[in-house]
Design an enzyme around this catalytic site. Sequence first.
Site, PDB file in Angstrom:
ATOM      1  N   HIS A  81      -0.183   0.234  10.283  1.00 23.62           N
ATOM      2  CA  HIS A  81      -1.494   0.679   9.811  1.00 23.62           C
ATOM      3  C   HIS A  81      -2.398   1.058  10.978  1.00 23.62           C
ATOM      4  O   HIS A  81      -3.597   1.254  10.792  1.00 23.62           O
ATOM      5  CB  HIS A  81      -2.166  -0.424   8.992  1.00 23.62           C
ATOM      6  N   GLY A 123       0.800  -1.209   0.000  1.00 16.39           N
ATOM      7  CA  GLY A 123       0.000   0.000   0.000  1.00 16.39           C
ATOM      8  C   GLY A 123       0.838   1.267   0.000  1.00 16.39           C
ATOM      9  O   GLY A 123       2.009   1.263   0.404  1.00 16.39           O
ATOM     10  N   SER A 124       0.247   2.345  -0.457  1.00 18.59           N
ATOM     11  CA  SER A 124       0.883   3.657  -0.353  1.00 18.59           C
ATOM     12  C   SER A 124       0.812   4.136   1.098  1.00 18.59           C
ATOM     13  O   SER A 124       0.127   3.563   1.931  1.00 18.59           O
ATOM     14  CB  SER A 124       0.167   4.653  -1.259  1.00 18.59           C
ATOM     15  N   GLY A 125       1.532   5.224   1.366  1.00 22.68           N
ATOM     16  CA  GLY A 125       1.544   5.779   2.709  1.00 22.68           C
ATOM     17  C   GLY A 125       2.755   5.392   3.523  1.00 22.68           C
ATOM     18  O   GLY A 125       2.926   5.867   4.647  1.00 22.68           O
ATOM     19  N   HIS A 126       3.598   4.510   2.960  1.00 23.94           N
ATOM     20  CA  HIS A 126       4.791   4.059   3.675  1.00 23.94           C
ATOM     21  C   HIS A 126       6.075   4.643   3.073  1.00 23.94           C
ATOM     22  O   HIS A 126       7.167   4.124   3.326  1.00 23.94           O
ATOM     23  CB  HIS A 126       4.874   2.531   3.648  1.00 23.94           C
ATOM     24  N   ASP A 180      -2.557  -8.538   0.764  1.00 24.60           N
ATOM     25  CA  ASP A 180      -1.375  -8.681  -0.085  1.00 24.60           C
ATOM     26  C   ASP A 180      -1.204 -10.133  -0.528  1.00 24.60           C
ATOM     27  O   ASP A 180      -0.911 -10.405  -1.700  1.00 24.60           O
ATOM     28  CB  ASP A 180      -0.131  -8.216   0.672  1.00 24.60           C
TER      29      ASP A 180
END
Length: 334
Positions: free
Chosen positions: A221, A55-58, A111
């Site tokens: 998360h 996911g994005s955001g990392h 995932d």
Amino acid sequence: MKKLINNPQHVVDEMIEGYVKAYPEYIKQRNENKRSLVTSRQTPDNKVGVLIGGGSGHEPAFMGYIGDGFADGVAVGNIFASPPPDPILETTKAIDKGTGVIYLYGNYAGDIMNFDMAAELADLEEDIRVETVLVTDDVASVAKGGEDQRRGIAGGFFVFKAAGAAAAKGLPLSEVVRIAKKANSHTRTMGVALSPCSLPQTGEPSFELGESEMEIGLGIHGEPGVERGKVQTANDVADRLLKDILHDMPLEQGERVAVLVNGLGSTSRMELYLMFRRIEQQLNQKQITIHRSYVGDYITSLEMGGCSLTLMKLDDELADIVDYPADCPMFVQK
């Protein structure tokens, strides 16, 4: 919680567009799928393809680790969400050099489902052999004895680097998989959260902590940790994180480690160096050698406050892998 964004629904695609434009000498976007990113450099024939993602955001994970000696391609998901099978498959096709592709990502249900589906399609439709290594370094997520069920967090940096180095050395897929699994089994991480992040679409905090509270073991998360209490000093927090890691992965005098003190998004370098200072003192007292150290934002959680500590236990093979040169937009090691 303020953010410099445009339309919240377009933030991931606009971020990718900006990243690709910033580093065209490293990375390019596949026309067939805008969430599929691959190296813009020529890679040798018969080289094992290394595909990471999530996911994005990392950020800088995962896009920041496309480059020489690291990953060949990345599939990008929405914020804190797995990429769907389509960009994974497109990336697989683009980086395959005839000797197979290794998938590396954190141990999360979404995932696993999507990467497994892409691997099946790669085999059935493209005759590409795919092997998978899950990152399972989060000590707080499952008790000792259930290591294969743990979440993957900042230790993914070491596992990705191990696979990237092994592939760059020209090793076959079976060896790249073996080394990546070995790196994962020798890696442990513990984290601490001081403040939440907020998703661009909602602007709401991902969890709640009191003004004077911190949480040990909280996931990247916002998954629940193992203990919540008053904010402690950097020394006390470092001692706690190290204690839990060494309980789970004992180290003897004279052994070597690679150390990562990883910021979660809004923690200052000052604080991270205070943490590293204490970790070095404690390891030195135990006569454990720090072979290499990394301090900074490597795998974040938007603007979450806090940090994580990762140790990778080294033998000669893993020390050589850690030392292998890498050249990525967000990480250079000579």
